[in-house]
Write an enzyme that holds these catalytic residues in place. Structure first.
Site, mmCIF file in Angstrom:
data_model
loop_
_atom_site.group_PDB
_atom_site.id
_atom_site.type_symbol
_atom_site.label_atom_id
_atom_site.label_comp_id
_atom_site.label_asym_id
_atom_site.label_seq_id
_atom_site.Cartn_x
_atom_site.Cartn_y
_atom_site.Cartn_z
ATOM 1 N N ASP A 162 0.426 -1.323 0.137
ATOM 2 C CA ASP A 162 -0.254 0.018 -0.256
ATOM 3 C C ASP A 162 0.805 1.422 -0.379
ATOM 4 O O ASP A 162 0.687 2.133 -0.769
ATOM 5 C CB ASP A 162 -0.765 0.130 1.082
ATOM 6 N N ASP A 165 4.827 0.716 3.923
ATOM 7 C CA ASP A 165 5.067 -0.466 4.867
ATOM 8 C C ASP A 165 4.473 -1.628 3.768
ATOM 9 O O ASP A 165 4.845 -1.243 3.134
ATOM 10 C CB ASP A 165 3.767 -0.878 5.645
ATOM 11 N N TYR A 331 -7.736 2.704 7.178
ATOM 12 C CA TYR A 331 -8.343 2.802 5.056
ATOM 13 C C TYR A 331 -10.006 2.554 6.242
ATOM 14 O O TYR A 331 -10.760 2.240 5.335
ATOM 15 C CB TYR A 331 -8.222 2.365 4.427
ATOM 16 N N GLU A 578 4.824 10.160 3.196
ATOM 17 C CA GLU A 578 4.829 9.219 3.055
ATOM 18 C C GLU A 578 3.766 8.751 2.120
ATOM 19 O O GLU A 578 3.159 9.475 1.660
ATOM 20 C CB GLU A 578 4.120 7.511 3.610
#
Length: 629
Positions: A162, A165, A331, A578
């Site tokens: 994703d 990670d 999410y 990120e």
């Protein structure tokens, strides 16, 4: 004087007949001169001169044929002259200096597009192909989903990680694949011009191949789904919640290269109450089936899977994140009605089955999805809220096919709402704040704003292209008329901000421009590929290092600045540094929509998306009620 006539009569002889020979000769000469003084015709000449001897024609024997010498000489002469002329021209061409007309240099959006697509190569899980083109990445997650006895899936190898990670969240991953497919359907010619069409198709297939593993895609009905993979409806593969203080190895506690993962990666599944995930996955598979319509067998497989998983979501109602703390933290889905419209629209375009159109155009469906609510987040298109995208997608149907009754009323509503959303993006109405540098704050000052700005830029550019293709010069915001160029100006302003036209003069796309983030929050990019395997906690030293990442994750769009245009290039602060799949997918879509505008103003493919839609014959509206006094 008389002589004797042999016939018995007298013969008279004139005196003139006794003229001398000399006299006769003179008289003959006089006659000759008189005759010669008149022109003679051909017959007379032949009498006087006799037959003339004709001139012989000359021939050349070529062995297999005999030709006239005259023709032969002319033919040889022409051939020699042509050869000399050709040689002379060739000599001129070779000796005159050549002026090469170089293709124009690609624009910034095309250059950025090349890089943004490369991010997906860096996020791949599974056995990587040789042409993956990211030197510091290797095969990983090869045991995902394997060895789980009694499970409905055989393996969950593949898909994408994703973000920074190594978790495979299927909900945002499915949204990312849908966005890539949508951009290809609309702008395949631009992808081809950029040399990226085969690449983006391969990226989409990498995702859809994985989704088909997350549920029984050959069945007509299913009972389970994987949330972040897709044999059964699962939420994700991998674990990431560390809120309970656990030090057990998982995808968030450990800081390891994906290739070095050696801990168990649990699979989260769903057997009910995951309508949003199922409908989003249906959207991903259905939109991809249009991309791969040239591969008939694969396209049919995608359509069948989309229909199966959509039906599962419709019959097993609920939000996928409601039952799992991890999904809710990372999410969280706010509702599933918007996914029902979104997924149903893509299934209608993929199949032409009017049942899906009947379903998604029911006013109750639009009401549940919030089409008439307004509110602070109305028009904010993201991995969670698909309403703005779904309304634009159905406005397309009204603009180009105009199906009429009984769909016209709700389609006109979607079209009007799309126009209102576009008005809200413009700076004249102050619906959303902007930073001093010009970045629209669609998430109202919360962290990670760039993905929302990129999504809005794509929708605005696409809507302007729809209007241009429909020969409509603009749209109304209340009493004011705005041309489509205003939308493109908005889109450019947001993408230009991301690419470096901001107060910090920093590109938030890694590898683009002279200044970009060097401490990206990403495990694989931050740990060197040096044949040393760092264990779960062994990689922490690389996470906490102040040095730039040893590997450049080219094409990653980071989370972005704060509401004051500030940015901290710090690896440990994911709110700044990120990148995510969903964010990059929206950026790719916006970049391809804006690319190549100097050569041709953004032309969409009007017809491909309708290839499965049969001709529509509007039903006559019902007659009015009889008049009564």
């Amino acid at each position: 004087m008389y002589g004797r006539d042999p016939w018995g009569g007298p013969l008279e002889i004139n005196a003139t007949d006794s003229a001398t020979d000399d006299d006769r000769s003179r008289n003959l000469n006089d006659v000759d001169r008189a005759a010669l003084s008149r022109p003679l015709d051909e017959t007379q000449q032949s009498w006087l001169l006799g037959p003339t001897e004709q001139k012989k024609k000359k021939y050349v024997d070529l062995g297999c044929i005999i030709v006239s010498r005259k023709i032969f000489v002319w033919t040889v002469g022409i051939v020699v002259a042509a050869a000399l002329l050709a040689g002379f021209i060739t000599l001129i061409v070779k000796t005159v200096p050549r002026h090469h007309h170089k293709n124009p240099a690609p624009d910034n959006y095309t250059i950025a597009l090349h890089k943004a697509l490369k991010f997906f190569n860096a996020q791949k899980s599974g056995k990587l192909p040789r042409h993956n083109n990211v030197s510091w990445r290797g095969s990983s997650g090869l045991q995902d989903g394997k060895g789980d006895s009694g499970s409905f899936y055989k393996d969950l190898v593949g898909g994408y990680y994703d973000a920074g990670d190594t978790i495979k969240f299927n909900f945002p991953m499915a949204y990312a694949m849908t966005m890539l497919s949508w951009s290809v359907i609309e702008y395949s010619a631009k992808y081809e011009a950029a040399g990226e069409l085969a690449h983006v198709r391969e990226l989409i297939k990498w995702g859809t191949d994985y989704f088909l593993k997350t549920f029984n895609s050959t069945a007509d009905s299913i009972d389970d789904l994987v949330s972040q993979l897709f044999p059964h409806l699962n939420s994700k593969v991998g674990a990431g919640n560390t809120d309970d203080g656990s030090t057990d190895p998982n995808d968030h506690y450990c800081w390891m290269r994906p290739e070095d993962m050696d801990y168990k990666r649990p699979v989260t599944t769903c057997n009910g109450g995951c309508s949003d995930l199922a409908a989003e996955m249906a959207a991903a598979l259905a939109s991809a089936s249009i991309v791969f319509k040239d591969n008939r067998e694969y396209s049919k497989k995608l359509v069948h899977g989309a229909k199966t998983v959509y039906q599962f979501g419709r019959t097993r109602r609920g939000r996928y994140s409601a039952g799992t703390a991890e999904s809710a933290k990372f999410y969280n889905s706010s509702m599933y009605w918007d996914e029902f419209i979104w997924g149903g629209a893509w299934l209608y375009y993929a199949t032409g089955n009017v049942t899906y159109l009947d379903l998604i155009t029911k006013p109750t469906m639009a009401k549940h999805a919030g089409a008439f609510w307004g509110g602070p987040y109305y028009g904010v298109f993201s991995w969670d809220n698909k309403l703005a995208g779904a309304q634009l997608l159905l406005s397309r149907l009204r603009l180009f096919l105009s199906p009429g009754y009984p769909y016209e009323e709700i389609l006109r509503t979607f079209h009007n709402q799309t126009s209102i959303v576009m008005c809200s993006y413009l700076p004249y109405f102050n619906k959303f704040n902007r930073t001093r540098g010009g970045l629209i704050e669609l998430n109202h000052g919360d962290p990670q704003p760039l993905q929302y700005a990129a999504n809005a830029a794509f929708l605005a550019t696409l809507y302007s292209d729809y209007l241009d293709a429909a020969d409509t010069p603009g749209w109304y915001c209340g009493p004011n008329f705005y041309s489509t160029s205003v939308l493109r100006d908005f889109s450019r302003s947001q993408i230009d901000y991301i690419l470096g036209k901001n107060p910090r003069k920093m590109s938030y796309l890694v590898g683009f421009g002279p200044k970009y983030p060097k401490h990206v929050h990403h495990r694989g990019a931050s740990i060197p590929k040096n044949k040393v395997k760092y264990n779960c906690k062994g990689g922490w030293k690389w996470r906490d290092s102040k040095k730039p990442n040893p590997n450049t994750i080219e094409g990653a769009m980071v989370a972005g600045p704060d509401k004051r245009d500030g940015f901290r290039d710090v690896r440990t602060n994911y709110n700044y540094t990120e990148p995510t799949l969903a964010g990059n997918a929206g950026l790719v879509a916006a970049l391809v929509a804006l690319s190549g505008e100097e050569e041709a103003s953004g032309t969409i493919d009007k017809n491909t998306i309708f290839s499965a839609v049969p001709p529509l014959f509007p039903t006559p509206p019902p007659p009015p009620a009889p008049w009564r006094p």
